[in-house]
Scaffold this motif. Structure first.
Motif, short mmCIF file in Angstrom:
data_model
loop_
_atom_site.label_atom_id
_atom_site.label_comp_id
_atom_site.label_asym_id
_atom_site.label_seq_id
_atom_site.Cartn_x
_atom_site.Cartn_y
_atom_site.Cartn_z
N TRP A 47 0.99 -1.42 -0.05
CA TRP A 47 0.14 -0.18 -0.54
C TRP A 47 0.91 1.50 0.23
O TRP A 47 0.53 2.80 -0.56
CB TRP A 47 -0.87 -0.03 0.98
N PHE A 48 1.75 1.20 0.65
CA PHE A 48 2.83 2.37 1.30
C PHE A 48 3.79 2.97 -0.75
O PHE A 48 3.57 3.84 -1.20
CB PHE A 48 4.17 1.94 1.65
N PHE A 49 3.80 2.14 -1.60
CA PHE A 49 4.18 2.26 -2.93
C PHE A 49 2.97 2.55 -3.46
O PHE A 49 2.93 3.56 -4.74
CB PHE A 49 4.50 1.05 -3.63
N GLU A 50 2.11 2.50 -3.28
CA GLU A 50 0.82 2.17 -4.49
C GLU A 50 0.31 4.35 -3.86
O GLU A 50 -0.41 4.84 -4.43
CB GLU A 50 -0.77 1.37 -3.61
N GLN A 51 0.18 4.46 -2.72
CA GLN A 51 -0.59 5.79 -2.03
C GLN A 51 0.78 6.42 -2.49
O GLN A 51 0.69 7.92 -2.70
CB GLN A 51 -1.06 5.12 -0.32
N MET A 52 1.59 6.38 -2.08
CA MET A 52 2.47 7.51 -2.21
C MET A 52 3.53 7.29 -3.29
O MET A 52 3.84 8.42 -4.04
CB MET A 52 3.60 7.02 -0.50
N ILE A 53 3.61 6.31 -3.99
CA ILE A 53 3.69 6.83 -5.58
C ILE A 53 3.16 6.32 -7.10
O ILE A 53 2.91 7.53 -7.51
CB ILE A 53 5.43 5.64 -5.20
N LEU A 54 2.39 5.02 -6.81
CA LEU A 54 1.63 5.42 -8.66
C LEU A 54 1.03 6.80 -8.34
O LEU A 54 0.55 6.93 -9.28
CB LEU A 54 1.12 3.90 -8.18
N LEU A 55 -0.27 6.60 -6.90
CA LEU A 55 -1.11 7.10 -7.52
C LEU A 55 -0.80 8.71 -7.47
O LEU A 55 -1.70 9.60 -8.14
CB LEU A 55 -2.47 7.44 -6.38
N LYS A 56 -0.34 9.23 -7.08
CA LYS A 56 0.90 10.61 -7.60
C LYS A 56 1.80 10.69 -8.64
O LYS A 56 1.29 11.42 -9.40
CB LYS A 56 1.55 10.57 -6.85
N TYR A 57 2.29 9.32 -9.75
CA TYR A 57 2.89 9.68 -10.66
C TYR A 57 2.36 9.09 -11.75
O TYR A 57 3.33 9.17 -13.03
CB TYR A 57 4.40 9.13 -10.19
N ASP A 58 1.96 7.97 -12.09
CA ASP A 58 1.34 7.41 -13.26
C ASP A 58 0.57 7.47 -13.03
O ASP A 58 -1.07 7.42 -12.50
CB ASP A 58 1.74 5.65 -12.45
N LYS A 59 -0.06 8.51 -14.03
CA LYS A 59 -1.82 8.92 -14.58
C LYS A 59 -2.44 8.25 -15.13
O LYS A 59 -3.85 8.10 -14.89
CB LYS A 59 -1.39 10.02 -15.89
N ASN A 60 -2.07 7.05 -15.40
CA ASN A 60 -2.82 5.75 -15.47
C ASN A 60 -2.87 4.59 -14.75
O ASN A 60 -3.88 4.00 -14.80
CB ASN A 60 -2.34 4.96 -17.40
N TYR A 61 -2.73 4.55 -13.48
CA TYR A 61 -2.72 3.73 -12.29
C TYR A 61 -4.15 3.76 -11.90
O TYR A 61 -4.78 4.84 -11.70
CB TYR A 61 -1.43 4.13 -11.55
N THR A 62 -4.45 2.52 -11.57
CA THR A 62 -5.76 2.39 -11.61
C THR A 62 -6.11 1.29 -9.78
O THR A 62 -5.15 0.04 -9.82
CB THR A 62 -6.78 1.38 -12.32
N VAL A 63 -6.31 1.72 -9.10
CA VAL A 63 -6.13 1.58 -7.46
C VAL A 63 -6.76 0.02 -7.70
O VAL A 63 -7.86 -0.81 -8.32
CB VAL A 63 -7.06 2.24 -6.69
N TYR A 64 -5.72 -0.88 -7.14
CA TYR A 64 -6.15 -1.90 -6.41
C TYR A 64 -7.65 -2.40 -6.04
O TYR A 64 -8.50 -3.39 -6.45
CB TYR A 64 -5.29 -2.94 -6.17
N ASN A 65 -7.41 -1.82 -5.25
CA ASN A 65 -9.53 -1.90 -3.87
C ASN A 65 -8.98 -0.60 -3.46
O ASN A 65 -8.55 -0.63 -1.97
CB ASN A 65 -9.48 -3.19 -3.00
N LYS A 66 -10.06 -0.40 -3.61
CA LYS A 66 -10.62 1.59 -2.80
C LYS A 66 -10.47 0.91 -1.05
O LYS A 66 -10.68 1.76 -0.50
CB LYS A 66 -11.41 2.24 -3.27
#
Length: 381
Positions: A47-66
């Motif tokens: 979750w740390f990588f998803e929240q701190m990095i992917l959501l901010k820097y990958d514009k096409n990223y889709t959250v795995y599970n909200k």
């Protein structure tokens, strides 16, 4: 780019290696609020990588599970609400398989993003990997505490993490003077190590060895846990309220002392370095010996001439900010600064600390009653 991708894979794989010794039933139980289940650790670090990095820097990223942010956020108030810490062990769902699928999903997205060589992403990834290495050690300490509640004394693996012995004896003398403290290089450090500054130290001596089980057992046998004069008042109340009469994981069976380890219940090794001692216990032992604990500044000044890394070593220093300490903006600013109250500094590393995750400026910190970490005692005078 190649190095950070290699490092990312190595750290993430090591977490799964640590989990490879577990049975499916081991992933979920939680025996205390402070001892999170393995499943939560492997999900939270993802979750740390998803929240701190992917959501901010990958514009096409889709959250795995909200819903996962509520389940696997630890203490980041700026990100949102979260499940109570003591209820993490109630999460029988998502399943272990789904959490591992979540890790795989995030890993694929992270490796793709890292290939783009974005400076800010690389910087946050290094922080995330060091964060995961902290949780690798926590996974072991939390698992051990939970296993210790099982009367079958479960075996995690053959390595017990507590059989280290001292390789040096005697005392190291440090002259009075002005010494530089803190991190000041291009290599990674946490923000609480920054703010390199000078301190004046009076002359002191610091032990080249850590306190052994044999030495600590002498304190126990001398009614050290029954004599209030050795204890800080807060520590004495802690003893009485919790009916503590010996170190965590020690058992006295038929006049023989044993110790629970991650390789099961074993006879106490006199020569091994004492482990799982709180600051209160460390302070009381030092008083009983007519000595004291070193300050964190004394420890850092002496560290290059000491053999350290077997136990996290309690210091007699409260966890406080260095001069010019600055809290970063956003969620990453919650990493260290807000905990600078009611905790004591530990220095060094332990036998359970991940490789390449230690340095002489590292400032670990825990509440003074903490026993479940791989903590020990180095004396000073």
């Amino acid at each position: 780019m190649i190095n950070i991708i290699k490092n990312y894979k190595s750290v993430r794989n090591h977490t799964e290696y640590l989990c490879s010794f577990l049975e499916l039933e081991d992933f979920t139980p939680q025996s205390a609020a402070f001892a999170s289940p393995p499943k939560w650790h492997i999900a939270h670090t993802t979750w740390f990588f998803e929240q701190m990095i992917l959501l901010k820097y990958d514009k096409n990223y889709t959250v795995y599970n909200k819903e996962f942010s509520y389940l696997f956020n630890s203490y980041y108030n700026t990100i949102g609400k979260r499940i109570a810490r003591h209820e993490r062990g109630l999460l029988t769902r998502p399943s272990v398989k789904e959490v591992l699928d979540y890790r795989k999903y995030v890993d694929e997205k992270m490796l793709s993003l890292l290939s783009k060589e974005i400076k800010e992403v690389n910087t946050l990834t290094i922080l995330g990997l060091n964060h995961e290495q902290q949780h690798q050690e926590l996974l072991l300490t939390d698992l051990k505490y939970t296993f210790s509640k099982n009367p079958l004394y479960p075996v995690y693996k053959n390595e017990n993490y507590v059989n280290d012995t001292n390789s040096h004896e005697g005392w190291l003398e440090i002259k009075e003077g002005i010494y530089e403290i803190g991190h000041n290089s291009d290599t990674f450090c946490f923000d609480n190590e920054l703010g390199k500054h000078r301190v004046f130290l009076e002359p002191f001596k610091i032990s080249k060895s850590l306190v052994t089980n044999k030495e600590y057992l002498e304190f126990v046998k001398d009614n050290g846990y029954k004599n209030s004069k050795y204890w800080l008042d807060d520590g004495w109340h802690w003893l009485q309220e919790n009916k503590i009469s010996k170190p965590l994981y020690w058992e006295h069976i038929n006049d023989v002392w044993y110790q629970y380890t991650l390789s099961g219940l074993i006879k106490l090794d006199d020569n091994a370095i004492a482990c799982h001692l709180s600051f209160y216990e460390a302070s009381a032992f030092a008083f009983w010996k007519g000595m004291r604990l070193p300050t964190e500044f004394e420890w850092e000044t002496a560290a290059n001439n000491l053999n350290w890394g077997q136990r996290w070593e309690w210091t007699n220093s409260a966890y406080l900010p260095y001069p010019n300490f600055k809290i970063s903006d956003g969620a990453v600013g919650e990493y260290n600064g807000k905990f600078m109250i009611n905790t004591m500094v530990l220095r060094g590393a332990s036998s359970a600390t991940s490789k390449n995750h230690s340095r002489t400026t590292y400032r670990n910190f825990f509440a003074p009653n903490t026993q479940w970490q791989f903590t020990g005692i180095r004396l000073a005078k």
